[in-house]
Write an enzyme that holds these catalytic residues in place. Structure first.
Site, PDB file in Angstrom:
ATOM      1  N   ARG A  81       0.873  -1.184   0.000  1.00 16.24           N
ATOM      2  CA  ARG A  81       0.000   0.000   0.000  1.00 16.24           C
ATOM      3  C   ARG A  81       0.895   1.214   0.000  1.00 16.24           C
ATOM      4  O   ARG A  81       1.700   1.404   0.921  1.00 16.24           O
ATOM      5  CB  ARG A  81      -0.918   0.012   1.225  1.00 16.24           C
ATOM      6  CG  ARG A  81      -1.620   1.340   1.428  1.00 16.24           C
ATOM      7  CD  ARG A  81      -2.701   1.298   2.462  1.00 16.24           C
ATOM      8  NE  ARG A  81      -3.853   0.558   1.970  1.00 16.24           N
ATOM      9  CZ  ARG A  81      -5.077   0.609   2.504  1.00 16.24           C
ATOM     10  NH1 ARG A  81      -5.310   1.387   3.539  1.00 16.24           N
ATOM     11  NH2 ARG A  81      -6.073  -0.083   2.006  1.00 16.24           N
ATOM     12  N   HIS A 139      -7.363   0.466  -6.363  1.00 14.10           N
ATOM     13  CA  HIS A 139      -7.559  -0.385  -5.175  1.00 14.10           C
ATOM     14  C   HIS A 139      -8.185  -1.712  -5.650  1.00 14.10           C
ATOM     15  O   HIS A 139      -9.348  -2.004  -5.362  1.00 14.10           O
ATOM     16  CB  HIS A 139      -8.454   0.336  -4.162  1.00 14.10           C
ATOM     17  CG  HIS A 139      -8.382  -0.206  -2.769  1.00 14.10           C
ATOM     18  ND1 HIS A 139      -7.587  -1.281  -2.416  1.00 14.10           N
ATOM     19  CD2 HIS A 139      -9.033   0.160  -1.621  1.00 14.10           C
ATOM     20  CE1 HIS A 139      -7.734  -1.526  -1.120  1.00 14.10           C
ATOM     21  NE2 HIS A 139      -8.601  -0.676  -0.624  1.00 14.10           N
ATOM     22  N   GLN A 177      -9.923  -4.308  -3.249  1.00 16.80           N
ATOM     23  CA  GLN A 177     -11.244  -3.844  -2.817  1.00 16.80           C
ATOM     24  C   GLN A 177     -12.292  -4.182  -3.879  1.00 16.80           C
ATOM     25  O   GLN A 177     -13.357  -4.721  -3.569  1.00 16.80           O
ATOM     26  CB  GLN A 177     -11.198  -2.319  -2.591  1.00 16.80           C
ATOM     27  CG  GLN A 177     -12.508  -1.725  -2.154  1.00 16.80           C
ATOM     28  CD  GLN A 177     -12.904  -2.171  -0.749  1.00 16.80           C
ATOM     29  OE1 GLN A 177     -12.135  -2.031   0.180  1.00 16.80           O
ATOM     30  NE2 GLN A 177     -14.105  -2.718  -0.609  1.00 16.80           N
ATOM     31  N   ASP A 185     -17.394   6.348  -1.168  1.00 16.07           N
ATOM     32  CA  ASP A 185     -16.113   6.270  -0.444  1.00 16.07           C
ATOM     33  C   ASP A 185     -15.899   7.626   0.212  1.00 16.07           C
ATOM     34  O   ASP A 185     -16.579   8.610  -0.111  1.00 16.07           O
ATOM     35  CB  ASP A 185     -14.987   5.940  -1.453  1.00 16.07           C
ATOM     36  CG  ASP A 185     -13.624   5.798  -0.791  1.00 16.07           C
ATOM     37  OD1 ASP A 185     -13.562   5.631   0.450  1.00 16.07           O
ATOM     38  OD2 ASP A 185     -12.607   5.864  -1.521  1.00 16.07           O
ATOM     39  N   CYS A 231     -16.411   1.133   0.777  1.00 10.29           N
ATOM     40  CA  CYS A 231     -15.180   0.372   1.039  1.00 10.29           C
ATOM     41  C   CYS A 231     -14.729   0.515   2.488  1.00 10.29           C
ATOM     42  O   CYS A 231     -13.973  -0.314   2.980  1.00 10.29           O
ATOM     43  CB  CYS A 231     -14.078   0.802   0.085  1.00 10.29           C
ATOM     44  SG  CYS A 231     -13.632   2.523   0.259  1.00 10.29           S
ATOM     45  N   ARG A 283     -13.171  -9.025   1.821  1.00 12.24           N
ATOM     46  CA  ARG A 283     -11.768  -8.713   1.535  1.00 12.24           C
ATOM     47  C   ARG A 283     -10.914  -9.949   1.817  1.00 12.24           C
ATOM     48  O   ARG A 283     -10.007 -10.288   1.059  1.00 12.24           O
ATOM     49  CB  ARG A 283     -11.283  -7.538   2.414  1.00 12.24           C
ATOM     50  CG  ARG A 283     -11.998  -6.211   2.168  1.00 12.24           C
ATOM     51  CD  ARG A 283     -11.674  -5.646   0.802  1.00 12.24           C
ATOM     52  NE  ARG A 283     -10.255  -5.526   0.586  1.00 12.24           N
ATOM     53  CZ  ARG A 283      -9.497  -4.495   1.009  1.00 12.24           C
ATOM     54  NH1 ARG A 283     -10.056  -3.489   1.635  1.00 12.24           N
ATOM     55  NH2 ARG A 283      -8.202  -4.460   0.755  1.00 12.24           N
TER      56      ARG A 283
HETATM   57  N1   CP Z   1     -11.188  -0.403   2.507  1.00  8.40           N
HETATM   58  C1   CP Z   1      -9.924  -0.433   2.926  1.00  8.40           C
HETATM   59  O1   CP Z   1      -8.989  -0.630   2.165  1.00  8.40           O
HETATM   60  O2   CP Z   1      -9.780  -0.240   4.276  1.00  8.40           O
HETATM   61  P1   CP Z   1      -8.414   0.001   5.055  1.00  8.40           P
HETATM   62  O3   CP Z   1      -7.894   1.347   4.633  1.00  8.40           O
HETATM   63  O4   CP Z   1      -8.809  -0.037   6.497  1.00  8.40           O
HETATM   64  O5   CP Z   1      -7.448  -1.074   4.700  1.00  8.40           O
HETATM   65  N1  NVA Z   2     -10.039   6.441  -1.311  1.00 10.24           N
HETATM   66  C1  NVA Z   2      -9.641   6.044   0.023  1.00 10.24           C
HETATM   67  C2  NVA Z   2      -9.801   4.572   0.199  1.00 10.24           C
HETATM   68  C3  NVA Z   2      -9.483   4.063   1.587  1.00 10.24           C
HETATM   69  C4  NVA Z   2      -9.644   2.589   1.704  1.00 10.24           C
HETATM   70  C5  NVA Z   2      -8.206   6.462   0.255  1.00 10.24           C
HETATM   71  O1  NVA Z   2      -7.386   6.337  -0.673  1.00 10.24           O
HETATM   72  O2  NVA Z   2      -7.895   6.924   1.345  1.00 10.24           O
END
Ligand code: CP
Ligand code: NVA
Length: 312
Positions: A104, A131, A134, A226, A266, A294
């Site tokens: 990430r 993502h 997700q 989101d 999400c 997930r």
């Molecule tokens: N939806 C998602 O990716 O959640 P986190 O940021 O908690 O991993």
């Molecule tokens: N769009 C959000 C998703 C978090 C899971 C972000 O990038 O923070």
């Protein structure tokens, strides 16, 4: 050939179907997969915060009999990447130790670099651009709730971002129409939109951008949203929230679809911003099933990319 999940562009429609079928089986009979990753180590590098992704990957790898290493890029226990070690050197070194990297981070270029210079599968656990894990869990949830993703219409309402980009790519790979409903000044990345439109044309599905929520949500099987402020955008928070006025998914909006629509998010959610509490916690919401998926979807991805299950 080493395969990756850098974005859903790495997965064909057949690959997505295989992933969802395998995820369904993994969910139904987890014991059958309990030692499929025995002797394998997976590095999980997090340059941004996470609850669901980190925990579901860590638990999922354990449930498959593998070893996970949760690593950060900052602080006293962080990877040297956070102090400037190159992506190229990191990829080469990590390829000598572990069997896959889940990462990430901010830039998609880091994912591409790890895949280019390493010799192990790279799994995108969220970047500023995509993502994909997700979106696979979202498709699994939609398939469970409706029996299929084919012919369904998902409308994403809010700021176009990494999550909506992945949903636009997921639609054509699963027979689903996807509309991104966003203010004109927060439209999807044009390159991703162009690719999604081309994929949709080839697949015979629809991808569209619509500014007016009243028009967009008509006939939606799923309303999805989101956070309005993604990680890394904190400084623009006030401006983003102001631009998104009128895009909150509330009871009136979800009842105006004319369908028995589901609400998806999400997570993490901000009640009173992108979604009203009555929808988030109401009869439409499947957000916690979605979060659970997930785990199952990612276990399927790990099995396929690490050789614990076949692609066909
Ligand atoms: N939806 C998602 O990716 O959640 P986190 O940021 O908690 O991993
Ligand atoms: N769009 C959000 C998703 C978090 C899971 C972000 O990038 O923070």
């Amino acid at each position: 050939m080493t395969r990756h999940l850098r974005s859903l562009m790495d997965f064909s429609a057949a690959d997505v179907k295989r992933t969802l079928d395998l995820a369904t089986d993994v969910k139904r009979t987890p014991a059958a997969y309990a030692s499929k990753l025995a002797g394998k180590s997976v590095a999980m590098i997090f340059a941004k915060q996470s609850t669901r992704t980190r925990v579901s990957f860590e638990v999922g790898i354990y449930q498959l009999g593998g070893q996970s290493l949760a690593l950060s890029t900052s602080g006293g226990t962080g990877m040297q990447m956070g102090r400037g070690e190159t992506v190229e050197d990191t990829a080469k070194v990590m390829s000598r130790f572990v069997h896959a990297i889940v990462i990430r981070t901010f830039g998609q270029d880091q994912i591409d670099g790890l895949a280019q210079y390493g010799s192990i599968p790279i799994i995108n656990a969220l970047t500023d651009m995509y993502h994909p894990c997700q979106a696979l869990a979202d498709l699994l949830t939609i398939k469970e709730k409706f029996g299929t993703t084919e012919g369904k219409k998902l409308v994403y309402v809010g700021a176009a971002n990494n999550v909506s980009n992945s949903l636009m790519l997921a639609g054509p790979r699963s027979g689903m129409d996807v509309v991104v409903c966003c203010p004109d000044n927060l439209r999807p990345n044009p390159r991703v939109l162009e690719r999604a439109l081309a994929d949709a044309r080839a697949a015979g599905t629809r991808v569209a951008v619509e500014v007016d929520p009243k028009v967009a949500v008509k006939g939606a099987d799923v309303l999805y949203t989101d956070t309005w402020v993604s990680m890394g955008e904190e400084e623009q928070a006030k401006e983003l929230i102001a631009k998104l006025h009128g895009y909150t998914i509330d009871r009136v909006m979800i009842e105006s679809t004319g369908r028995e629509s589901l609400f998806m998010h999400c997570l993490p959610a901000h009640r009173g911003e992108e979604v009203a509490a009555e929808v988030m916690d109401g009869k439409w919401s499947v957000v916690f099933d979605q979060a659970e998926n997930r785990l199952h979807a990612q276990k399927a991805v790990l099995l396929l990319l690490l050789g614990g299950a076949s692609w066909t």
